[in-house]
Every structure is written in structure tokens, then in C-alpha cells.
Design a protein around this motif. Structure first.
Motif, mmCIF file in Angstrom:
data_model
loop_
_atom_site.group_PDB
_atom_site.id
_atom_site.type_symbol
_atom_site.label_atom_id
_atom_site.label_comp_id
_atom_site.label_asym_id
_atom_site.label_seq_id
_atom_site.Cartn_x
_atom_site.Cartn_y
_atom_site.Cartn_z
ATOM 1 N N TYR A 88 0.815 -1.211 0.000
ATOM 2 C CA TYR A 88 0.000 0.000 0.000
ATOM 3 C C TYR A 88 0.851 1.264 0.000
ATOM 4 O O TYR A 88 0.394 2.316 -0.468
ATOM 5 C CB TYR A 88 -0.949 0.027 1.205
ATOM 6 C CG TYR A 88 -1.918 1.195 1.116
ATOM 7 C CD1 TYR A 88 -2.992 1.152 0.231
ATOM 8 C CD2 TYR A 88 -1.723 2.347 1.871
ATOM 9 C CE1 TYR A 88 -3.865 2.225 0.109
ATOM 10 C CE2 TYR A 88 -2.587 3.431 1.749
ATOM 11 C CZ TYR A 88 -3.653 3.361 0.866
ATOM 12 O OH TYR A 88 -4.502 4.434 0.737
ATOM 13 N N PHE A 91 0.919 2.914 -3.310
ATOM 14 C CA PHE A 91 -0.319 3.632 -3.646
ATOM 15 C C PHE A 91 -0.381 4.968 -2.903
ATOM 16 O O PHE A 91 -0.805 5.977 -3.470
ATOM 17 C CB PHE A 91 -1.531 2.773 -3.296
ATOM 18 C CG PHE A 91 -1.670 1.524 -4.131
ATOM 19 C CD1 PHE A 91 -2.460 1.522 -5.264
ATOM 20 C CD2 PHE A 91 -0.999 0.357 -3.791
ATOM 21 C CE1 PHE A 91 -2.591 0.382 -6.047
ATOM 22 C CE2 PHE A 91 -1.124 -0.789 -4.565
ATOM 23 C CZ PHE A 91 -1.916 -0.775 -5.693
ATOM 24 N N GLN A 92 0.049 4.962 -1.653
ATOM 25 C CA GLN A 92 0.070 6.191 -0.861
ATOM 26 C C GLN A 92 0.985 7.237 -1.515
ATOM 27 O O GLN A 92 0.606 8.396 -1.679
ATOM 28 C CB GLN A 92 0.549 5.888 0.560
ATOM 29 C CG GLN A 92 0.803 7.112 1.429
ATOM 30 C CD GLN A 92 -0.446 7.852 1.828
ATOM 31 O OE1 GLN A 92 -1.452 7.217 2.143
ATOM 32 N NE2 GLN A 92 -0.406 9.176 1.819
ATOM 33 N N ASP A 129 -10.002 -2.385 -2.357
ATOM 34 C CA ASP A 129 -8.618 -2.790 -2.547
ATOM 35 C C ASP A 129 -7.727 -1.553 -2.462
ATOM 36 O O ASP A 129 -8.211 -0.430 -2.285
ATOM 37 C CB ASP A 129 -8.428 -3.531 -3.877
ATOM 38 C CG ASP A 129 -8.964 -2.748 -5.073
ATOM 39 O OD1 ASP A 129 -8.803 -1.508 -5.099
ATOM 40 O OD2 ASP A 129 -9.550 -3.363 -5.987
ATOM 41 N N PHE A 130 -6.430 -1.757 -2.577
ATOM 42 C CA PHE A 130 -5.476 -0.653 -2.425
ATOM 43 C C PHE A 130 -5.733 0.460 -3.442
ATOM 44 O O PHE A 130 -5.690 1.642 -3.107
ATOM 45 C CB PHE A 130 -4.051 -1.168 -2.576
ATOM 46 C CG PHE A 130 -3.579 -2.055 -1.450
ATOM 47 C CD1 PHE A 130 -4.257 -2.093 -0.243
ATOM 48 C CD2 PHE A 130 -2.439 -2.834 -1.598
ATOM 49 C CE1 PHE A 130 -3.821 -2.901 0.796
ATOM 50 C CE2 PHE A 130 -1.989 -3.644 -0.560
ATOM 51 C CZ PHE A 130 -2.686 -3.678 0.641
ATOM 52 N N ARG A 133 -9.073 2.390 -2.571
ATOM 53 C CA ARG A 133 -8.936 3.243 -1.377
ATOM 54 C C ARG A 133 -8.098 4.484 -1.681
ATOM 55 O O ARG A 133 -8.444 5.598 -1.281
ATOM 56 C CB ARG A 133 -8.275 2.455 -0.242
ATOM 57 C CG ARG A 133 -9.113 1.324 0.337
ATOM 58 C CD ARG A 133 -8.331 0.568 1.394
ATOM 59 N NE ARG A 133 -8.691 -0.835 1.417
ATOM 60 C CZ ARG A 133 -7.982 -1.778 2.043
ATOM 61 N NH1 ARG A 133 -6.861 -1.441 2.680
ATOM 62 N NH2 ARG A 133 -8.378 -3.033 2.022
ATOM 63 N N SER A 134 -7.002 4.289 -2.396
ATOM 64 C CA SER A 134 -6.110 5.419 -2.655
ATOM 65 C C SER A 134 -6.716 6.400 -3.655
ATOM 66 O O SER A 134 -6.527 7.615 -3.536
ATOM 67 C CB SER A 134 -4.746 4.926 -3.149
ATOM 68 O OG SER A 134 -4.864 4.241 -4.386
#
Length: 315
Positions: A88, A91-92, A129-130, A133-134
């Protein structure tokens, strides 16, 4: 300065959408294009395909020398996105941290450039999912910035330079003795041609479309298994298409991820494929003046175009 000389900045412009968008901008006569991206191999591909543009290696999640390219920018087309992956943190950094840096630069500019933000239909998805969310958080960051800009939410895209999605599927089909389909394969998709989407982005800044959220969905609803059959027909592949139990398919993808740190398809993406999403279809041809290209014609142009069909992005 003519409108074709305006400085257009494309953060994340070496990916699928960016490569297609640059090609369309060049075709329309735009001359002052600057692409910022941290995928060196894809930047090299872009420079080879479009030698007249400026390509800059840049990690947009970290402040750096790349920020100077915002000076004098007339248009910023925010394309950067982490789509797949197992961590993650990626993605962040690539979806959220980079966006905060770009928005700060846009707001601090002496002449605030016109901004277009490329979001995703997944912000309306039932998937968790990642990527989803991102992208939800990224869109919230853009809205909270106070910058009035169009926010575009495209569905599954395909087109020239495709290293994932339909491009990867077509190449995989050429390499394997059978092409596996998870379960029954009746997972509805709304594929969107990257060339149509690129023209919508161009229309946004040419018309100076104001703030708003626009769901840019493909106008045809096509099951995944039928997409695969159409790819097979369009490319002339001979590989048999075979349905396998969903659980076995999941296990194969999971096992692949043990040996590949950047797998082309993850278990999270498999779950998203089967999530039964159906996205709003608006009259974007009327809104943006961009005719919708039927899927079969777009597929033929994607795989049989003499200029770009052989150029594939790197993993």
C-alpha cells in the motif's frame, strides 16, 4: 503565443493514458509538452515515439528539481497513478502524496494553470482494494484543494502502448497453450478507448470546462469472456479459451505473486473484476464533443495501427 504553443505539463504522462494523450496532442499540433514520470523505461519509449517533447525523470512523491517545470505552465493534466501492486505504500506515495505536491505547486503558481484531474470509476466501486482506497482519498484531496477543475472518472481503459489490461491479455494469449477464464467469465465490463478519453481531456482544456465530476464510462456493456473472444478474433490468435474454476484461478494468481514482485494481475484485481460494478453512462460525446468509438472498431485500431500497435510499455 498561439494556443498550440501553450505549455502543457503531464505529471505521470508516460503511462497508458499519457502515451495516448501525447500522441493525440502531437496530432493536433501542440508543441510545448513536458512529461514528468518516474518510470524511466516508459519515458525512453515516449521519447523514441515522440522525439519533440520534453521528458523528465521525476519521483512526484518527493520534492525535487522537477518542481521547476511548473513555472509558466498553462495547463496541468494530472495523470499519475499506481494501479497494481502488493504494497500500500506505493499507492500512498504515487496516488496521494504526489497529488498533494502537484496541487501545492498549482496553487502557488503566479498564473494558476488550468488543471484536469484524472480520477477513476473505482471511486464508485463496491470493491475494496489498495487502488480503490487510494483513488478515493486522492479525489477527496483534489476536491478539498479548492481548485475548480474537471475530475474525470474513466472506466477500464485500453489502447496503444497498453502494458496491462487488454494489451497484456493479447500478448499473454500469444504465449500460452490455453487462455484461462476465471469461472463463467460473465463479468460485465464497460471498456473505454484511451484515444476517446484523450480527446475528452483535450476538450476539457480547450473549452476550459469548469469544475465538476464526470463519469466517463464506455457506452457498451461487454462481458469479460466476450472481450477475450473479440481480442482473439482481432489479433488472429489460435489459442483455445478455457474456463477454469474461480478458486483455482485465484490460487494461480496468488502463486504467481510469490515469485513476481510486480505481477501484471493480482488477486485484488481479480476480486475487482468479479465485483459486479456498473457505472453511470453520461452523454460525454455531447458534453465534450468527442464521438464514441464502437468497441470493435477501437479494438481493431488498437491492435492493427501501423504507427503504434507494436510499441508496448515496460512492466
Amino acid at each position: 503565443m498561439s494556443s498550440l504553443d501553450q505549455k502543457i505539463l503531464l505529471p505521470g504522462g508516460a503511462g497508458l493514458v499519457g502515451q495516448n494523450l501525447v500522441a493525440r496532442l502531437i496530432d493536433r499540433g501542440y508543441t510545448n509538452l513536458v512529461v514528468l514520470d518516474k518510470h524511466q523505461a516508459n519515458l525512453d519509449i515516449l521519447k523514441k515515439a515522440q522525439p519533440g517533447i520534453t521528458c523528465v525523470y521525476a519521483d512526484l512523491a518527493e520534492p525535487g528539481e522537477w518542481m521547476r517545470h511548473f513555472d509558466g505552465a498553462d495547463v496541468v493534466l494530472m495523470l499519475q497513478a499506481q494501479i497494481g501492486g502488493l504494497d500500500y505504500t506505493d499507492f500512498q506515495r504515487n496516488n496521494i502524496d504526489s497529488t498533494k505536491h502537484i496541487l501545492d505547486l498549482v496553487k502557488a503558481s503566479a498564473k494558476q494553470p488550468y488543471l484536469v484531474h484524472i480520477s477513476s470509476s473505482v471511486v464508485c466501486s463496491v470493491a475494496d482494494d489498495f487502488y480503490t482506497r487510494s483513488k478515493i482519498e486522492q479525489e477527496q484531496v483534489v476536491l478539498a484543494s479548492g481548485i475548480a477543475c474537471p475530475i474525470l472518472r474513466p472506466t477500464l481503459m485500453f489502447g496503444w502502448f497498453d502494458r496491462k489490461h487488454l494489451g497484456w491479455l493479447s500478448r499473454f494469449m500469444q504465449k500460452v497453450p490455453v487462455f484461462p477464464i476465471p469461472g463463467h467469465g460473465r463479468y460485465m465490463r464497460q471498456p473505454l478507448w484511451a484515444r476517446d478519453f484523450s480527446d475528452i481531456i483535450i476538450s476539457c482544456f480547450e473549452q476550459r470546462v469548469g469544475g465538476g465530476i464526470f463519469n466517463i464510462s464506455g457506452h457498451e456493456k461487454i462481458d469479460y469472456i466476450d472481450i477475450i473472444r473479440m481480442i482473439k478474433k482481432t489479433t488472429g490468435a489460435k489459442t483455445p479459451i478455457v474456463k477454469i474454476p474461480y478458486g483455482l484461478f485465484y490460487a494461480l494468481i496468488w502463486t504467481w505473486s510469490l515469485f513476481d514482485k510486480k505481477p501484471p494481475f493480482t488477486t485484488q484485481q481479480l476480486a475487482a473484476l468479479t465485483a459486479k460494478d456498473e457505472f453511470e453512462v453520461i452523454d460525454w460525446p455531447g458534453k465534450f464533443g468527442v464521438p464514441y468509438t464502437p468497441f470493435d472498431k477501437a479494438l481493431d485500431a488498437t491492435f492493427n495501427d501501423a504507427r503504434y500497435n507494436a510499441i508496448i510499455l515496460e512492466f
